[in-house]
Design a protein around this motif. Structure first.
Motif, PDB file in Angstrom:
ATOM      1  N   ILE B 175      -1.681  17.382  10.986  1.00 13.51           N
ATOM      2  CA  ILE B 175      -2.953  16.818  10.521  1.00 13.51           C
ATOM      3  C   ILE B 175      -2.781  15.299  10.399  1.00 13.51           C
ATOM      4  CG2 ILE B 175      -4.636  16.713   8.638  1.00 13.51           C
ATOM      5  CD1 ILE B 175      -2.477  19.733   8.646  1.00 13.51           C
ATOM      6  N   TRP B 206      -7.166  17.978  20.797  1.00  8.14           N
ATOM      7  CA  TRP B 206      -7.179  17.950  19.335  1.00  8.14           C
ATOM      8  C   TRP B 206      -8.557  18.325  18.809  1.00  8.14           C
ATOM      9  CZ3 TRP B 206      -3.742  14.770  15.805  1.00  8.14           C
ATOM     10  CH2 TRP B 206      -2.515  14.464  16.402  1.00  8.14           C
ATOM     11  N   GLU B 207      -8.593  18.830  17.569  1.00 12.77           N
ATOM     12  CA  GLU B 207      -9.828  18.947  16.809  1.00 12.77           C
ATOM     13  C   GLU B 207     -10.051  17.596  16.125  1.00 12.77           C
ATOM     14  OE1 GLU B 207     -13.023  20.239  16.211  1.00 12.77           O
ATOM     15  OE2 GLU B 207     -11.792  22.003  16.663  1.00 12.77           O
ATOM     16  N   ALA B 228      -8.726  21.190   8.286  1.00 12.51           N
ATOM     17  CA  ALA B 228      -7.649  20.858   9.224  1.00 12.51           C
ATOM     18  C   ALA B 228      -6.417  21.726   8.964  1.00 12.51           C
ATOM     19  CB  ALA B 228      -7.288  19.377   9.088  1.00 12.51           C
ATOM     20  N   ASN B 231      -6.821  25.205  10.341  1.00 12.84           N
ATOM     21  CA  ASN B 231      -6.978  25.340  11.802  1.00 12.84           C
ATOM     22  C   ASN B 231      -5.594  25.377  12.426  1.00 12.84           C
ATOM     23  OD1 ASN B 231      -7.300  25.036  14.536  1.00 12.84           O
ATOM     24  ND2 ASN B 231      -8.849  23.412  14.381  1.00 12.84           N
ATOM     25  N   THR B 236      -5.209  18.315  14.301  1.00 13.43           N
ATOM     26  CA  THR B 236      -6.490  17.755  13.865  1.00 13.43           C
ATOM     27  C   THR B 236      -6.354  16.275  13.548  1.00 13.43           C
ATOM     28  OG1 THR B 236      -7.144  19.874  12.900  1.00 13.43           O
ATOM     29  CG2 THR B 236      -8.342  17.919  12.144  1.00 13.43           C
TER      30      THR B 236
END
Lengths: 674, 674
Positions: B175, B206-207, B228, B231, B236
Motif C-alpha cells: 500500500i 495497481w488499484e 487498500a 485488497n 494500491t
C-alpha cells in the motif's frame, strides 16, 4: 515523397533487408525500416551532417545490423565489405552503433533506454533552435526525430523519465516506433512485463497509434507514420506488432534475439523471400535503384535548404550569421573574458554560488548555453537572471525559445536528454543535481564520454561539506568513479579562479563531457590561484624550495591544507601545497610540468574528503574518508573525520618522520617507467 | 484495531505531530501518519525486529522528522532529546532515515525513488516467505508493507521500474500513499510533472484510491487505507491530496519544502492548533495515552504471534526449525562444503559458468537464496536446475513460493528490490546483469553498502573479454567505482577456486553487499589457487625468492600474467605472481600478510583490463586500459590493447630495467606511514 503506392520493388527492398539481415544477424523490423527510410526520412546520405536532417535513433541498438544495412542501402559511407566486417576489430560496424565511428549514426546506443531518451533531447533541440531562428516563410529548422525501440527500452527507468518529460513538453516532432514483438532475452514479456504500455504513454500525454500487421502491411505502416509526423501537438508512440526473426524457422522465439541464424535457416529464409539461397549480401538492382532515387531526393532537399539559408542570411544577416556560427560549433568571440577573476582579499563564497555567478555572466554571451536542474534549481543555483523556461507555450510558463529546463526529479533522463541536445549540434547543454545523484545518471554519463559529447554536469553539494543531509547525500566514491572514466573531466575547484577555470576548460572541451563538483559551503579565495594555472588541471599553489612535504588537495579541502600548512610551518617544517582540480586535464600536461608539480625529494600527502582510492597515483600517503559520511553541521562533520588543520598536521608530521627515518630518496609517483 | 470513531484526542494527536514537526522541520503528512500508525500498523515498538510486523517505509526520506516523531510517539527508542538532536553529529536522528542507526527504521531512504522500490522488495519477501511457511490455521507471515512517497519518488525511473514489476506480480500486500501536494523543490509540479499518475499506476496493474481532504478527514483516510489493506489482488496507490506545511503561513508553497519554519510562523501554527506557542516539544497526556494503548496492542499482537509460532513448531517441527533458522539469519550447517573445488588439470571454464555451477550446487542447500536476472538469464546463467519462478499463481508461470525472479530489463529497480528483500530478513537475495549495467543501479548499490545489506550482484560479461558487443558494454571505470565504495566487496575471480571463494565470502558477509564480476570467456584453472587463499582477498599465486618483479592481477588477466611470466622467465627473470580477487577483503588482512603478498624489494606491476585508476595503492607500474574498449573477437581485442603475454612481458622488462638503473631500494606501496 509519396507515402503510398508501395510496389513489388518495395516488397523486394524489404526482403533485401531481411536477407542481408540474415547474413549479418536476424531482426524483425525490416518493413518499418524500409518504409521510414525510403519514404519519410528527410536526409542526405551524401552529407550526413546536414543540420535540418531528420534524426533517426535505434534505441534497441543490439539490432544495429539493421541500421548498418539501411545506411548501406541509403548511400552512406557503409559498404557491403563493412557489413561483412560486422563486429570485427577496427571495423566501422561495431557490435552496437557508435556515433563518430559510422557515417550516419546520430547517437551511440545499446545500453537500453538511452536512445529513446537521447531522442527526447534531439526533439527538444529542434523545438528550441526552430523557435529561436525560424521566421515567416523560413522554416529553417523543422526536422523530425524518429526512434525505434523495443520492449527492453520501455522497461528501463531512464526511458520512463524521458517519456514523461516529452509528454509534458508536448514534443510533436518526436515519433517513437515500438517493436511490439513480446520477446526479450528471458523469453515472453509475460514473465515480467505485462503492464499496459499504451495506457502508460497516454498517461504521459503521448498519442498512441497501432499497426497490427507490422510484418507485411507497408501501407498501414506508412499511414501510421504519416499520422504521427503530422501530429504536432504531442509525441507519438506507434505500437507495431512484429514477429521477431520473421522468415526464420525460429520466428517468434527468443532464440533469434541477438543470436545469428543457423546456415540452413538462412537458406530457407532466402528461398522463402525469393532470393538465391547460395548467394550472400545481395542487393537486387531494382532495390539499388529505389535507394538511388531516394538519395537524389535527399540531395535535392539539402540543396533547397541551402538556398533557403542563403536567402535567410540575406534577409536577416545577424540571425543568419549567428545560426551559422552555432551550427559550425564556433564559440562567440571573447566569451571567456566574462569569466570572473578573483583576488585573495575577496570574501569566501560557496563554489555553487561562484558557478551561479559564472552562469549569470556567460548566459547572455553564449546563447547556445542551455540547461537546467533535476528539480534542485534553488540548491544548484543554475537559473540565471532573466532566464526563460523551455516550456510549451500553452502552459503559460515559458516558450520553446526558453533556454532553462525543468527536468523534474529525473537525473538519468536529464543526462540522457543532454546527450541528445549535444548530439543535435549548435547547443551546449548542462544538467544539474547534487554530486551524489550524478550516480543515478551513470549510464548516461558514461555515454556522454564514450560519444564525445560536450555535456556539463553541474554537481553541487559535493562532499560531507553539505552537512546535515548526511551520508545518503554525501559522495565518497563518486570522484573515483568519474576520474576513472575515460574522456571525462571531473572538476573540483577550490575557489573563484578555479571555478572560472573549470568552466573555461569544460566549455572549450568540444568533445569531452565534464562534471563540475561544487561546494554548498563557503570557500576562501586562495593566495596563489589563477584561472591560467588552474586550467592546467593541477599546479603548485604555494611553492617552497627543499620542502619537507608536499600537500596535494582539491576543492574545499585545499583551504584546509593551507590551514594544516600553517600549523606545520609554525613547527618549522617546509610545506609545498599543490592543487589538482582536474586529474584528466593535469594528466595531459607535459611530463616535466607534472613532476615539477608533484616533485620527488619529499613525501606527498593527499587531503580530500572522499575515498582515498586512486590518490596513490599522485601521493605516497592519503588522508581522506574510507567510510560513509555523517549528518551534522559541516564543520563538526569535518572534525569527526579528522579533516581540520590540526588533525591533518599531526598526521603529516608522522609522515615526514617516517620518510626521514627510512632515509631513502623519495621519488614522485609520477616518475615511472611506463 | 478500530479504524473509525476518531475523536478529539485523535485530532489532538495529529496536532501534536504538527507542532512537533514545526519544532523540527515542517511537513504535511501528519493526519495520514497518525491514522496509519495509530490504527493500522501492526507493530510492537518494544520489539522492533518482530518478524511479522507491518513494514513502514518513508520513501520521501527528507521528511524524516515526521518518522522520528512517529517513532517517539509510538514508543520506539527515540526520545524527545533525540528529536531535539535532529541532524546533529552522532545523534540517532540524522538528516535522512538510516537503518541500523534508529530503532524502528526499516530501510535507509532519502535518495528519491529508493524507498518505494525497497517496499516492493519487502512485499515480495512477505509473499514469498508466507507462501513457503504459512499453513492452514497458521498465518505465520502475513504482514503488510506501507509506504509514504511524494512527487519526487514518482518521477524517478527506479520507482517506475519497481512499480511496473509490483503490478505484474500482483502484490496485494503493498500500500503506497502518495503525498499529492503538487510541490517539489522547483515549485509547482506544473513545471515538469503533468502526467496522469493515477492512469500510469493503473496501467501497471495497481488499484488507485483517492482522499481529497488529506489535511483533515481522518475517517476518509482510514477508509482508503482499510480498502487498500483488504485488497489482496493488487498493490494500491492512495492519492492523498495534502497541503505542504499545513498550518504554516507559507502552507502550499515550496518555501516549506525541506526548510525549517521561522520562529513567528511556528508560534502562530501552535496557537492555531491549540498549543501553547511558548512551549516546544510538547506531547499532551491524552495523546501519550493513545499511543501507550497502541503500544500495548502491539505487544499483545506480538505475544499472540509468539504463541502461534510455538504451536506451529510443535505441529510442524521441521518447518518450524527451518523458519526460526532463517529468521535468526543462521546459515545451514555445512553449506560451504558444496562449493566446488578445482585442480589445475581441469578444463578452462568461463567464470559465469563456474558461478552457475555454484548456484546449482548451493540452491538446494540454502533455501533462503533467492534471485534472478534483469532479463539476461541465459547470459548471466543464474537460473539453477529445478528453479521455480516467483510469479502470481494466476499467470501459470510459477508461484509465490518460487525463488527465481524475472526482474525484466530493470537493473536499478532490481537492486533496490533486492535491498528490500535483504532488509526483510530471512532471505539472501541476488540480482544479475552485465557488469557494465550494474552502473544503471548505482543509486541502489550505494544504499546496499550504506545500509549493510547482504545483496549479491552477479555481474557477468565483466570486461573487454565479452568481445563483439563492444565498448558500450565493456566496463572500464566500473571496478574503480565499486572498489572505492565503502563496505562493498567487488570480487573478480580468476578461476574455479577463486569463484568458489567469492561466493563463500559474499554469503558469509552478513552486513556487506558484493559484486561478483564474472567472465564471458573461458578461464584456465590456475596452479596455486585455492578457496582458502582466495578467501583472504589476495595471495601469492606463484612465489619466487628474490624476484625481479611482482606481477599483480585479477580475474581473466591472471592467466595472462602467468603467460607473461613464462616469457619473462625464459629471458632469465624471476617473477612472482599475486592475485587480488577482492581489494576490500585483502585490505582487511594483517599488515604483515599484505606486505608479504606485495613485498618490497622489486617493482610491482599491475595487469588488468580496466582503467589503471586506483592500482597505485598496490603497484608501482600499471598495465591496463585508460580508454574505452572495442568491438571484435575477444582475443583480438585483448591484443589491440596490449594485453597478451608477449606485449606485457616487453613492458615488464622495461620496468625491471628502470628500477635497476635507479638503483634505490624499492618499497612496497603498502609500507606506509599512515
Amino acid at each position: 515523397m509519396s507515402i503510398q503506392g508501395f510496389t513489388e520493388v518495395d516488397q523486394l527492398a524489404v526482403n533485401t533487408i531481411r536477407t542481408l539481415a540474415a547474413d549479418v544477424v536476424a531482426k524483425g523490423m525490416a518493413p518499418v525500416a524500409h518504409v521510414l527510410w525510403s519514404r519519410f526520412l528527410n536526409n542526405n546520405p551524401k552529407n550526413s551532417h546536414w543540420y535540418n536532417r531528420d534524426r533517426f535513433v535505434l534505441s534497441n541498438g543490439h539490432a544495429c545490423a539493421l541500421q548498418y544495412i539501411l545506411l548501406h542501402l541509403a548511400g552512406y559511407k557503409v559498404s557491403l565489405d563493412d557489413l561483412k566486417n560486422f563486429r570485427q576489430v577496427d571495423s566501422i560496424t561495431p557490435g552496437h552503433p557508435e556515433v563518430g565511428i559510422t557515417d550516419g549514426i546520430e547517437v551511440t546506443t545499446g545500453p537500453l533506454g538511452q536512445g529513446i531518451s537521447n531522442a527526447v533531447g534531439l526533439a527538444i533541440a529542434q523545438a528550441h533552435v526552430g523557435a529561436v531562428f525560424n521566421k515567416d516563410g523560413f522554416p529553417l529548422v523543422n526536422n523530425k526525430t524518429y526512434v525505434f525501440l523495443g520492449d527492453g527500452c520501455l522497461q528501463e527507468g531512464v526511458a520512463s523519465e524521458a517519456a514523461s518529460l516529452a509528454g509534458h513538453l508536448q514534443l510533436g516532432n518526436l515519433i517513437a516506433i515500438w517493436d511490439d514483438n513480446h520477446i526479450t532475452i528471458d523469453g515472453d514479456t509475460a514473465v515480467s512485463f505485462t503492464e499496459d504500455v499504451e495506457a502508460r504513454f497516454r498517461s504521459y500525454g503521448w498519442e498512441v497509434l497501432h499497426v497490427t500487421a507490422g510484418d507485411n502491411d507497408l501501407n498501414a505502416i506508412a499511414g501510421a507514420i504519416a499520422e504521427a509526423r503530422d501530429n504536432n501537438a504531442k509525441p507519438t508512440l506507434i505500437a507495431l506488432k512484429t514477429t521477431i526473426g520473421y522468415g526464420s524457422t525460429k520466428a517468434g522465439t527468443h532464440d533469434v534475439h541477438g543470436a545469428p541464424l543457423k546456415a540452413d535457416d538462412i537458406k530457407q529464409l532466402k528461398t522463402k523471400f525469393g532470393f538465391n539461397p547460395e548467394e550472400s549480401f545481395v542487393v537486387p538492382p531494382q532495390v539499388a535503384d529505389l535507394w538511388a532515387k531516394k538519395a537524389q531526393a535527399g540531395e535535392k532537399a539539402n540543396a533547397e535548404w541551402d538556398a533557403l539559408l542563403k536567402k535567410y542570411e540575406a534577409q536577416y544577416p545577424q540571425d543568419g550569421a549567428e545560426f551559422t556560427r552555432r551550427v559550425e560549433g564556433r564559440l562567440p568571440d571573447g566569451w571567456e573574458k566574462h569569466l570572473p577573476v578573483f583576488t585573495p582579499d575577496q570574501p569566501a563564497v560557496a563554489s555553487r554560488k561562484l558557478s551561479e555567478n559564472i552562469i549569470n555572466a556567460l548566459a547572455p554571451h553564449i546563447p547556445e548555453l542551455v540547461g537546467g536542474s533535476a528539480d534542485l534549481t534553488g540548491s544548484n543555483l543554475t537559473r540565471w537572471k532573466g532566464a526563460e523556461d523551455f516550456q510549451p507555450p500553452s502552459t503559460g510558463l515559458g516558450s520553446y525559445a526558453g533556454r532553462y529546463f525543468r527536468f523534474g526529479v529525473r537525473e538519468h533522463g536529464m543526462t540522457a536528454i543532454c546527450n541528445g541536445l549535444a548530439a543535435y549540434g549548435g547547443l551546449i547543454p548542462f544538467g544539474a543535481t547534487f554530486l551524489n545523484f550524478v550516480s543515478y545518471a551513470a549510464g548516461a554519463v558514461r555515454l556522454s564520454a564514450l560519444s564525445h559529447l560536450r555535456v556539463l554536469n553541474v554537481a553541487t553539494h559535493d562532499s560531507i561539506g553539505l552537512g546535515e543531509d548526511g551520508p545518503t547525500h554525501q559522495p565518497i566514491e563518486t570522484a573515483a568513479w568519474l576520474r576513472a572514466t575515460p574522456n571525462l573531466e571531473f572538476w573540483r575547484p577550490a575557489d573563484g579562479n578555479e571555478t572560472s577555470a573549470a568552466y573555461l576548460v569544460a566549455i572549450k572541451s568540444v568533445h569531452t563531457p565534464s562534471v563540475l563538483a561544487l561546494s554548498r559551503q563557503n570557500l576562501p579565495q586562495l593566495e596563489g590561484s589563477s584561472i591560467e594555472k588552474a586550467s592546467k588541471g593541477g599546479y603548485v599553489l604555494q611553492e617552497e624550495q627543499n620542502a619537507d612535504v608536499t600537500l596535494v588537495s582539491t576543492g574545499s579541502e585545499v583551504s584546509i591544507a593551507v590551514d594544516a600548512a600553517k600549523v606545520l610551518r609554525a613547527k618549522g617544517l617546509k610545506v609545498r601545497i599543490t592543487s589538482i582540480p582536474c586529474f584528466i586535464t593535469f594528466d595531459q600536461q607535459p611530463h616535466d610540468y607534472k613532476v615539477a608539480t608533484l616533485p620527488s625529494g619529499a613525501p606527498i600527502v593527499s587531503i580530500e574528503a572522499y575515498s582515498t582510492f586512486g590518490w596513490a597515483k599522485y601521493s605516497h600517503e592519503h588522508i581522506g574518508i574510507d567510510t560513509f559520511g555523517a549528518s551534522g553541521p559541516y564543520l563538526q562533520v569535518y572534525k569527526k573525520f579528522g579533516l581540520d588543520g590540526e588533525q591533518i598536521a599531526a598526521k603529516v608530521e608522522k609522515v615526514v618522520d617516517f620518510y626521514k627515518k627510512r632515509g631513502v630518496q623519495v621519488f614522485s609517483p609520477l616518475d615511472t617507467a611506463l
